[in-house]
Motif scaffolding. Structure first.
Motif, PDB file in Angstrom:
ATOM      1  N   ILE A  28       0.843  -1.204   0.000  1.00 54.90           N
ATOM      2  CA  ILE A  28       0.000   0.000   0.000  1.00 54.90           C
ATOM      3  C   ILE A  28       0.872   1.246   0.000  1.00 54.90           C
ATOM      4  CG2 ILE A  28      -1.597   1.371   1.424  1.00 54.90           C
ATOM      5  CD1 ILE A  28      -2.876  -1.370   2.237  1.00 54.90           C
ATOM      6  N   HIS A  29       1.918   1.243   0.812  1.00 57.41           N
ATOM      7  CA  HIS A  29       2.834   2.394   0.852  1.00 57.41           C
ATOM      8  C   HIS A  29       3.512   2.612  -0.503  1.00 57.41           C
ATOM      9  CE1 HIS A  29       2.469   3.410   5.062  1.00 57.41           C
ATOM     10  NE2 HIS A  29       2.636   2.142   5.390  1.00 57.41           N
ATOM     11  N   LEU A  30       3.908   1.526  -1.141  1.00 58.43           N
ATOM     12  CA  LEU A  30       4.546   1.646  -2.456  1.00 58.43           C
ATOM     13  C   LEU A  30       3.568   2.224  -3.482  1.00 58.43           C
ATOM     14  CD1 LEU A  30       6.525  -1.718  -2.561  1.00 58.43           C
ATOM     15  CD2 LEU A  30       7.480   0.576  -2.238  1.00 58.43           C
ATOM     16  N   LYS A  31       2.337   1.751  -3.461  1.00 51.76           N
ATOM     17  CA  LYS A  31       1.339   2.279  -4.400  1.00 51.76           C
ATOM     18  C   LYS A  31       1.037   3.748  -4.104  1.00 51.76           C
ATOM     19  CE  LYS A  31      -1.386  -1.250  -3.652  1.00 51.76           C
ATOM     20  NZ  LYS A  31      -2.521  -2.174  -3.631  1.00 51.76           N
ATOM     21  N   ASN A  32       0.996   4.108  -2.829  1.00 52.37           N
ATOM     22  CA  ASN A  32       0.785   5.514  -2.477  1.00 52.37           C
ATOM     23  C   ASN A  32       1.954   6.374  -2.942  1.00 52.37           C
ATOM     24  OD1 ASN A  32      -1.697   5.001  -1.296  1.00 52.37           O
ATOM     25  ND2 ASN A  32      -0.877   4.876   0.774  1.00 52.37           N
ATOM     26  N   ARG A  33       3.154   5.862  -2.807  1.00 53.39           N
ATOM     27  CA  ARG A  33       4.341   6.593  -3.267  1.00 53.39           C
ATOM     28  C   ARG A  33       4.274   6.795  -4.772  1.00 53.39           C
ATOM     29  NH1 ARG A  33       7.305  10.443  -3.501  1.00 53.39           N
ATOM     30  NH2 ARG A  33       9.484  10.175  -4.022  1.00 53.39           N
ATOM     31  N   LEU A  34       3.879   5.774  -5.468  1.00 52.90           N
ATOM     32  CA  LEU A  34       3.734   5.873  -6.920  1.00 52.90           C
ATOM     33  C   LEU A  34       2.695   6.942  -7.284  1.00 52.90           C
ATOM     34  CD1 LEU A  34       4.794   4.544  -9.516  1.00 52.90           C
ATOM     35  CD2 LEU A  34       2.868   2.970  -9.365  1.00 52.90           C
ATOM     36  N   SER A  35       1.615   6.971  -6.553  1.00 50.81           N
ATOM     37  CA  SER A  35       0.574   7.969  -6.784  1.00 50.81           C
ATOM     38  C   SER A  35       1.097   9.382  -6.543  1.00 50.81           C
ATOM     39  CB  SER A  35      -0.618   7.680  -5.869  1.00 50.81           C
ATOM     40  OG  SER A  35      -1.599   8.664  -5.996  1.00 50.81           O
ATOM     41  N   GLU A  36       1.877   9.559  -5.479  1.00 54.92           N
ATOM     42  CA  GLU A  36       2.473  10.873  -5.183  1.00 54.92           C
ATOM     43  C   GLU A  36       3.375  11.334  -6.324  1.00 54.92           C
ATOM     44  OE1 GLU A  36       4.654  10.473  -1.553  1.00 54.92           O
ATOM     45  OE2 GLU A  36       2.868   9.957  -0.389  1.00 54.92           O
ATOM     46  N   ILE A  37       4.149  10.397  -6.847  1.00 55.54           N
ATOM     47  CA  ILE A  37       5.079  10.728  -7.928  1.00 55.54           C
ATOM     48  C   ILE A  37       4.315  11.170  -9.171  1.00 55.54           C
ATOM     49  CG2 ILE A  37       6.710   9.691  -9.556  1.00 55.54           C
ATOM     50  CD1 ILE A  37       7.617   7.969  -7.097  1.00 55.54           C
ATOM     51  N   LEU A  38       3.228  10.488  -9.454  1.00 56.30           N
ATOM     52  CA  LEU A  38       2.451  10.835 -10.634  1.00 56.30           C
ATOM     53  C   LEU A  38       1.777  12.197 -10.499  1.00 56.30           C
ATOM     54  CD1 LEU A  38       0.860   7.366 -11.454  1.00 56.30           C
ATOM     55  CD2 LEU A  38       2.711   8.525 -12.681  1.00 56.30           C
ATOM     56  N   LYS A  39       1.513  12.628  -9.283  1.00 54.30           N
ATOM     57  CA  LYS A  39       0.893  13.933  -9.049  1.00 54.30           C
ATOM     58  C   LYS A  39       1.891  15.070  -9.225  1.00 54.30           C
ATOM     59  CE  LYS A  39      -2.544  12.280  -5.759  1.00 54.30           C
ATOM     60  NZ  LYS A  39      -2.931  12.275  -4.353  1.00 54.30           N
ATOM     61  N   ASP A  40       3.144  14.789  -8.912  1.00 56.37           N
ATOM     62  CA  ASP A  40       4.185  15.811  -9.027  1.00 56.37           C
ATOM     63  C   ASP A  40       4.589  15.976 -10.483  1.00 56.37           C
ATOM     64  OD1 ASP A  40       4.169  16.216  -6.306  1.00 56.37           O
ATOM     65  OD2 ASP A  40       5.816  14.818  -5.923  1.00 56.37           O
ATOM     66  N   GLN A  41       5.581  16.776 -10.698  1.00 57.17           N
ATOM     67  CA  GLN A  41       6.096  16.974 -12.055  1.00 57.17           C
ATOM     68  C   GLN A  41       6.755  15.666 -12.499  1.00 57.17           C
ATOM     69  OE1 GLN A  41       8.730  20.286 -11.774  1.00 57.17           O
ATOM     70  NE2 GLN A  41       7.083  21.747 -11.406  1.00 57.17           N
ATOM     71  N   PHE A  42       6.013  14.941 -13.270  1.00 55.49           N
ATOM     72  CA  PHE A  42       6.427  13.602 -13.662  1.00 55.49           C
ATOM     73  C   PHE A  42       6.839  13.586 -15.128  1.00 55.49           C
ATOM     74  CE2 PHE A  42       5.094   9.468 -15.453  1.00 55.49           C
ATOM     75  CZ  PHE A  42       6.014   8.670 -14.796  1.00 55.49           C
ATOM     76  N   ASP A  43       7.959  12.962 -15.406  1.00 57.62           N
ATOM     77  CA  ASP A  43       8.448  12.816 -16.772  1.00 57.62           C
ATOM     78  C   ASP A  43       7.612  11.750 -17.483  1.00 57.62           C
ATOM     79  OD1 ASP A  43       9.789  12.380 -19.127  1.00 57.62           O
ATOM     80  OD2 ASP A  43      11.767  12.107 -18.214  1.00 57.62           O
ATOM     81  N   LYS A  44       6.811  12.165 -18.426  1.00 62.53           N
ATOM     82  CA  LYS A  44       5.897  11.258 -19.137  1.00 62.53           C
ATOM     83  C   LYS A  44       6.645  10.158 -19.894  1.00 62.53           C
ATOM     84  CE  LYS A  44       2.318  13.769 -17.998  1.00 62.53           C
ATOM     85  NZ  LYS A  44       1.904  13.645 -16.647  1.00 62.53           N
ATOM     86  N   ASN A  45       7.914  10.363 -20.186  1.00 58.41           N
ATOM     87  CA  ASN A  45       8.716   9.335 -20.862  1.00 58.41           C
ATOM     88  C   ASN A  45       8.911   8.105 -19.975  1.00 58.41           C
ATOM     89  OD1 ASN A  45       9.069  10.919 -23.181  1.00 58.41           O
ATOM     90  ND2 ASN A  45      10.812  11.969 -22.257  1.00 58.41           N
TER      91      ASN A  45
END
Length: 128
Positions: A28-45
């Motif tokens: 759950i923590h890993l999935k939440n971290r992934l979600s946080e990353i996608l919300k920030d300035q994320f490199d679409k590549n």
């Protein structure tokens, strides 16, 4: 079945349940971290790799669910305590052997997934 052996098997089952609870929480923590990353300035590549991690996290949830069901089946057999039946005793032994292998593999696989994910984030995410 001797009471000592029955208690040992119940202890082992309880240990596995706690391990799976921990793995589920970590996932759950890993999935939440992934979600946080996608919300920030994320490199679409990097999206394809991030989707692969998301898929791996979902597979971990499924594996944990399967292992929980296997442990529940074992617990039902242990509750029966009718181990005078040779067939039932063999069934318990077979289930125990498989669960031990599967739990060990799941724990190792999940630990590796966490390391790879964290390495990936460290190498690919921009700071500040």
């Amino acid at each position: 079945m001797p009471e000592f052996k029955l208690k040992q098997l119940q202890y082992e089952s309880d240990t596995w349940k706690r391990l799976l609870d921990f793995m589920m929480d970590e996932n759950i923590h890993l999935k939440n971290r992934l979600s946080e990353i996608l919300k920030d300035q994320f490199d679409k590549n990097l999206l394809e790799e991030v989707e692969r991690f998301q898929s791996s996290f979902i597979k971990e949830d499924q594996l944990i669910s399967i292992l929980r069901n296997d442990i529940a089946e074992l617990d039902k057999l242990l509750i029966l305590e009718i181990f005078e039946d040779e067939f039932l005793r063999r069934k318990v032994d077979f289930k125990l052997k498989n669960l031990r292998i599967n739990i060990k593999n799941a724990e190792s696989q999940f630990g590796n997934l966490k390391l790879v994910f964290n390495d990936y984030l460290s190498e690919n995410m921009k700071y500040g």
